[in-house]
Design a protein around this motif. Structure first.
Motif, PDB file in Angstrom:
ATOM      1  N   ASP A  33       1.012  -1.372   0.108  1.00 39.82           N
ATOM      2  CA  ASP A  33       0.253   0.328   0.066  1.00 39.82           C
ATOM      3  C   ASP A  33       0.916   1.381  -0.661  1.00 39.82           C
ATOM      4  O   ASP A  33       1.393   1.716   0.931  1.00 39.82           O
ATOM      5  N   LEU A  36       0.046   4.113   2.151  1.00 38.06           N
ATOM      6  CA  LEU A  36       0.532   2.961   4.530  1.00 38.06           C
ATOM      7  C   LEU A  36       1.982   3.815   4.145  1.00 38.06           C
ATOM      8  O   LEU A  36       2.212   4.161   4.715  1.00 38.06           O
ATOM      9  N   LEU A 118      -4.265  -0.109  11.241  1.00 37.48           N
ATOM     10  CA  LEU A 118      -5.989  -0.980  10.072  1.00 37.48           C
ATOM     11  C   LEU A 118      -6.027  -2.393  11.247  1.00 37.48           C
ATOM     12  O   LEU A 118      -6.158  -3.380  10.466  1.00 37.48           O
ATOM     13  N   SER A 119      -6.224  -1.725  12.420  1.00 35.06           N
ATOM     14  CA  SER A 119      -6.101  -3.437  13.208  1.00 35.06           C
ATOM     15  C   SER A 119      -7.153  -3.043  14.365  1.00 35.06           C
ATOM     16  O   SER A 119      -7.673  -3.961  15.306  1.00 35.06           O
ATOM     17  N   ALA A 149      -4.576   4.652  11.748  1.00 31.44           N
ATOM     18  CA  ALA A 149      -5.297   4.302  10.282  1.00 31.44           C
ATOM     19  C   ALA A 149      -6.362   3.688  10.071  1.00 31.44           C
ATOM     20  O   ALA A 149      -6.617   2.464  10.966  1.00 31.44           O
ATOM     21  N   THR A 150      -7.198   3.689   9.874  1.00 36.71           N
ATOM     22  CA  THR A 150      -8.516   3.588  10.495  1.00 36.71           C
ATOM     23  C   THR A 150      -9.606   3.617   8.208  1.00 36.71           C
ATOM     24  O   THR A 150      -8.858   4.578   7.983  1.00 36.71           O
ATOM     25  N   ILE A 151     -10.346   3.131   8.684  1.00 34.29           N
ATOM     26  CA  ILE A 151     -11.203   3.335   6.972  1.00 34.29           C
ATOM     27  C   ILE A 151     -12.297   4.557   7.756  1.00 34.29           C
ATOM     28  O   ILE A 151     -13.736   4.167   8.966  1.00 34.29           O
ATOM     29  N   GLU A 222     -10.872   0.995  -0.480  1.00 37.12           N
ATOM     30  CA  GLU A 222     -10.882   1.335   0.820  1.00 37.12           C
ATOM     31  C   GLU A 222     -10.341   2.838   0.420  1.00 37.12           C
ATOM     32  O   GLU A 222      -9.056   3.595   0.514  1.00 37.12           O
ATOM     33  N   HIS A 224      -8.764   5.186   3.540  1.00 37.58           N
ATOM     34  CA  HIS A 224      -7.752   5.002   4.682  1.00 37.58           C
ATOM     35  C   HIS A 224      -7.884   6.814   5.302  1.00 37.58           C
ATOM     36  O   HIS A 224      -7.151   7.892   4.257  1.00 37.58           O
ATOM     37  N   TYR A 226      -5.491   8.391   8.233  1.00 40.79           N
ATOM     38  CA  TYR A 226      -4.352   8.584   9.102  1.00 40.79           C
ATOM     39  C   TYR A 226      -4.569  10.044   9.821  1.00 40.79           C
ATOM     40  O   TYR A 226      -4.578  10.839   9.367  1.00 40.79           O
TER      41      TYR A 226
END
Length: 233
Positions: A33, A36, A118-119, A149-151, A222, A224, A226
């Motif tokens: 990514d 990322l 992303l976790s 980091a997420t959506i 997705e 993302h 941050y």
């Protein structure tokens, strides 16, 4: 205009067992990514030398833990999936990795940096508000960094029945990930800002990036979100 997503019956939640079955296939799908990788470099610019870093939901160790270790930082990683932890140990031989839930983990000492990259998708709004926000504060030294980091919920067009009353969270959002359909809960950008402020953090940096997985990932694109935040002194 994107189609409006509505609730679907009997969608399963993401589970530790599912992540454990992915192993190296997850790295092939999501380990390259570029957005990322760019964010990791930005986050590193805030690190002090030889930081003690806790990578929460470390996955395969690539590219996050491996990149951070290459920059001379001390990495500890945790994940609920044994296969992911084994891959992390291979990717970062000088790191320390453990199979444990982030909701149950208690580090031996405070750290300089906590990563949740992303976790957080297995967690509910209540988990974030009542547990993780406190853990981030407890785990970090004063002035320590939190990188998330997420959506964001903002990237979806959803039917009203999926939202909480305040509009900051939506639940059971249909998502296509690694060839399967799941129901996930996502939070708005405003939720994240309010959560971190209430927990005693100052946001230093935030950015968005659209990630388009390769075809073999069998996953949807997705957006993302941050964040780099600092625990207030």
């Amino acid at each position: 205009m994107a189609a409006t997503l509505s609730a679907e019956q009997n969608l399963p939640n993401l589970t530790a067992d599912f992540y454990d079955t992915l192993g190296a296939s997850y790295e092939s799908a999501f380990g390259h990514d570029e957005g990322l990788a760019k964010f990791i470099q930005k986050a590193l610019s805030f690190f002090k030398p030889s930081s003690k870093v806790l990578d929460v939901g470390c996955g395969t160790g690539t590219p996050v833990a491996s990149t951070i270790a290459q920059h001379g930082h001390e990495v500890t990683g945790i994940d609920i999936a044994p296969s992911m932890v084994e891959l992390s140990r291979k990717a970062v031989p000088n790191g320390k990795f453990e199979v444990v839930s982030m909701l149950e983990y208690n580090p031996r000492e405070r750290v300089d940096v906590v990563l949740n990259i992303l976790s957080l998708f297995m967690l509910s709004r209540e988990d974030l508000e009542l547990s993780m926000s406190r853990k981030w504060t407890d785990w970090l030294v004063p002035g320590g960094l939190l990188c998330i980091a997420t959506i964001p919920l903002n990237s979806y067009n959803l039917s009203k029945d999926l939202y909480d009353e305040d509009g900051l969270c939506a639940r059971k959002i249909p998502a296509h990930f690694m060839g399967q359909r799941f129901g996930v809960a996502l939070m708005s950008k405003k939720f994240w800002e309010q959560l971190l402020e209430k927990a005693g953090f100052e946001i230093l940096h935030r950015e968005d990036d659209l990630f388009v997985p390769p075809a073999e990932a069998n996953s949807e694109s997705e957006m993302h979100f941050y964040i780099v935040a600092r625990k207030k002194l």
